[in-house]
Design a protein around this motif. Structure first.
Motif, short mmCIF file in Angstrom:
data_model
loop_
_atom_site.label_atom_id
_atom_site.label_comp_id
_atom_site.label_asym_id
_atom_site.label_seq_id
_atom_site.Cartn_x
_atom_site.Cartn_y
_atom_site.Cartn_z
N GLN A 1 59.80 50.30 5.18
CA GLN A 1 58.54 49.87 5.78
C GLN A 1 57.47 50.97 5.73
O GLN A 1 56.34 50.73 6.18
CB GLN A 1 58.75 49.48 7.24
N ASN B 1 61.59 44.12 11.77
CA ASN B 1 60.58 43.97 10.73
C ASN B 1 61.17 44.25 9.35
O ASN B 1 62.00 45.15 9.19
CB ASN B 1 59.41 44.93 10.97
N ILE C 1 58.39 39.86 10.91
CA ILE C 1 59.10 40.22 12.14
C ILE C 1 59.24 39.00 13.05
O ILE C 1 60.14 38.93 13.88
CB ILE C 1 58.39 41.37 12.88
N SER D 1 55.42 40.88 4.81
CA SER D 1 56.32 41.44 5.82
C SER D 1 56.62 40.37 6.85
O SER D 1 55.92 39.36 6.93
CB SER D 1 55.70 42.68 6.49
#
Length: 479
Positions: free
Chosen positions: A200, A217, A175, A173
């Motif tokens: 997510q 994200n 962000i 992931s």
């Protein structure tokens, strides 16, 4: 047979399909490689081998009966420890989070439905909030190229496990560069999708059970080849991206090379040399490569991104820390008025305590910047840019404000300079594919990112595959 672990996922799947190896055998090889490297790397921090072996046997039985096994049929893989997995809930580096029951995160469920054998979880920083992968629960993860250095974060355990051949695929992931930074530091591939492409759900943070799709994200694939990225992304998104589509024709590619920006940290000369060498190789392969000035107004972009980011991350911060930042707002405004930049503590203090109207203003600026950059992708297939201003740096356990990034020519950069070059794709919700670009004279991997238009994930992935197959890609670290 253990050499199979050094192949990419596509080649391992071919070995499984041809019955050159069974899923059980491949899983046992991966577990043995993990045992062999764990003390040195600490990449995979929790595992359920018995549950995985049961799953592998079931996949082998299905293959013997000629039953469908899915596109990942019987392939062993690990998952970043910010995703819930049945039997292995996401800890995100915190002990209390692993003491609960959990269902598979949606992305994990897609991989399992496709036939993956998920056997372990890879290390992360606490709440995925650092570019080093270390926590008090599981300890420090080391870079396979140099154990004194970090593999990056927050998907650092994932990148280290991939580089060491412990796993062939990973779900990560991003962000604040969490897919791209570790890929660059460890010499592997990753893809930050356009925002919203992959759900997510089941990722921690935010808190377990949240239905929120956090701004900025994204969930994306990590691998040792670009073709594997395309395959896994097609599974994670459960959408129309064709994993078997051919790579791009480099003779038709037009690439904007972005290496300088007056508002971003100057990149390390050794990093710049690697990217310039890659650019020359692209030209030799027939691509058109042109130096570009800032593709976006970075003087406006950086504070906008940091306001949007702070608004998201503040949810995970302790109330005491937020109250301290709230009290510091007047001093922060004073500091900014006297020239403190967007990477300063002052802007961070304001970003983490932003009012809703401040977030709305930042969101409006983001929309304008996204509109302004769109025509650039009518001219260029993708923008080739650095991921970080420096290669993998030595472990540093000091407080964030005391950390510095050292360049090969002796400069010291603020620690959060790592946010600078990844900001454009993240803030504007654009796709960015991280590729290995080469190595420094000291042997450290250097990554580059291919940034494309929103929704143009197939474009950057296709270009990455062409570069991987025609110029060069993953190189295993020495063992």
């Amino acid at each position: 047979m253990s050499d199979l672990l050094d192949l990419d996922a596509t080649a391992q799947l071919a070995a499984l399909a041809s019955k050159k190896v069974s899923s059980v055998e491949l899983l046992k090889m991966a577990l043995a490689r993990h045992a062999e490297t764990h003390a040195r790397l600490n990449a995979v921090v929790t595992a359920e081998p018995e549950r995985a072996l049961e799953r592998a046997r079931a996949m082998d039985d299905a293959r013997m009966r000629s039953d469908p096994t899915g596109p990942l049929g019987g392939l062993p893989m690990t998952v970043k420890d910010t995703f819930d997995v049945v039997g292995m809930p996401a800890s995100s580096g915190l002990a209390h989070l692993r003491r609960r029951q959990a269902e598979d995160a949606v992305a994990v469920a897609h991989a399992r439905h496709a036939g993956a054998v998920i056997w372990g979880k890879t290390n992360v920083p606490v709440m995925a909030a650092d570019w080093q992968s270390a926590n008090q629960l599981y300890g420090v993860t080391n870079n396979p190229w140099d154990q004194t250095r970090t593999p990056g974060g927050s998907s650092g355990g994932a990148a280290a496990a991939l580089a060491a051949g412990v796993t062939a695929l990973e779900i990560g992931s991003d962000i604040g560069g969490s897919l791209r930074v570790p890929a660059g530091f460890c010499g592997v591939f990753s893809h930050k999708p356009s925002w919203g492409m992959v759900t997510q759900r089941g990722h921690v943070p935010p808190h377990p059970g949240s239905y929120a799709e956090r701004d900025l994200n994204v969930v994306g694939p990590m691998a040792r080849s670009a073709r594997d990225l395309r395959m896994l992304l097609s599974i994670l998104e459960a959408g129309p991206l064709a994993p078997k589509a051919p790579p791009a024709d480099l003779s038709e590619a037009r690439i904007g090379l972005w290496l300088e920006d007056p508002n971003l940290p100057v990149i390390d000369p050794e990093v710049r040399t690697v990217l310039e060498t890659l650019a020359k190789a692209l030209e030799a392969a027939g691509a058109t490569v042109e130096l570009v000035a800032s593709p976006v107004d970075t003087q406006t972009l950086l504070p906008t991104y940091l306001t949007l980011l702070g608004a998201v991350l503040s949810e995970d911060m302790p109330d005491k820390a937020l109250r301290a930042m709230e009290r510091a707002r007047p001093l922060a405004r004073w500091s900014l008025a006297r020239g403190a930049g967007p990477l300063s503590w002052a802007h961070s203090s304001l970003a983490y305590t932003a009012r809703h109207r401040e977030w709305l203003a930042a969101d409006a600026v983001r929309a304008r910047l996204r509109h302004n950059i769109a025509p650039l992708f009518d001219r260029y297939t993708a923008i080739l840019a650095p991921i970080t201003p420096v290669p993998a740096f030595p472990h540093d356990a000091r407080a964030f404000v005391r950390r510095r990034l050292k360049t090969s020519d002796g400069r010291a950069l603020p620690y959060n300079s790592i946010l600078a070059w990844i900001a454009t794709a993240t803030a504007l919700h654009l796709p960015a594919t991280a590729i290995p670009a080469g190595r420094t004279p000291g042997g450290l991997p250097v990554g580059a990112q291919l940034i494309g238009p929103r929704g143009g994930d197939g474009r950057t992935l296709s270009l990455a595959q062409a570069i991987d197959e025609l110029i060069g890609g993953f190189v295993a670290p020495p063992r």
